[in-house]
Design an enzyme around this catalytic site. Structure first.
Site, PDB file in Angstrom:
ATOM      1  CB  CYS A   1      17.715 -47.516 -23.659  1.00  0.00           C
ATOM      2  SG  CYS A   1      18.087 -49.234 -23.262  1.00  0.00           S
TER       3      CYS A   1
ATOM      4  CB  CYS B   1      16.252 -48.755 -20.600  1.00  0.00           C
ATOM      5  SG  CYS B   1      18.031 -48.768 -20.849  1.00  0.00           S
TER       6      CYS B   1
END
Length: 108
Positions: free
Chosen positions: A31, A34
């Site tokens: 991600c 993230c």
């Protein structure tokens, strides 16, 4: 202090039994957002030392925890405080947004 890696084995002790509020970052290594948020989470660990515990759960390694807490979008930050339903913020856009959210939930 350093951010704690949390999984099924230590979730009860590190999160649910903690005397301090615990902010958990549900994330995954693939991600991109993230990874961009990760330095903010690390900075908050130092800024809130002694007042807040910060942990990370890799949803790829711990899908049961992500499912249990209905994490559908990452990054999701959840704040666990004894006896309260966890508060959550999904994909915060800035450190300020995270600190405002923590303040709204009683973490100064």
């Amino acid at each position: 202090m350093s951010v704690t890696t949390i999984g099924k084995a230590n979730f009860e002790k590190e999160v649910l039994q903690s005397d301090l509020p615990v902010m958990v970052d549900f994330w995954a290594p693939w991600c991109g957002y993230c990874r961009r948020l990760s330095p903010v989470v690390d900075q908050l660990d130092g800024a809130y030392e002694g007042r807040l515990v910060i942990g990370k759960i890799n949803i790829d390694d711990e899908p049961e925890l992500a499912e249990k807490y209905a994490v559908e979008t990452i990054p999701t930050l959840m704040l666990f405080q004894k006896g309260k339903e966890p508060a959550e913020i999904i994909a915060p856009q800035s450190r300020g947004q995270v600190t405002d959210w923590l303040k709204e939930n009683g973490v100064e």
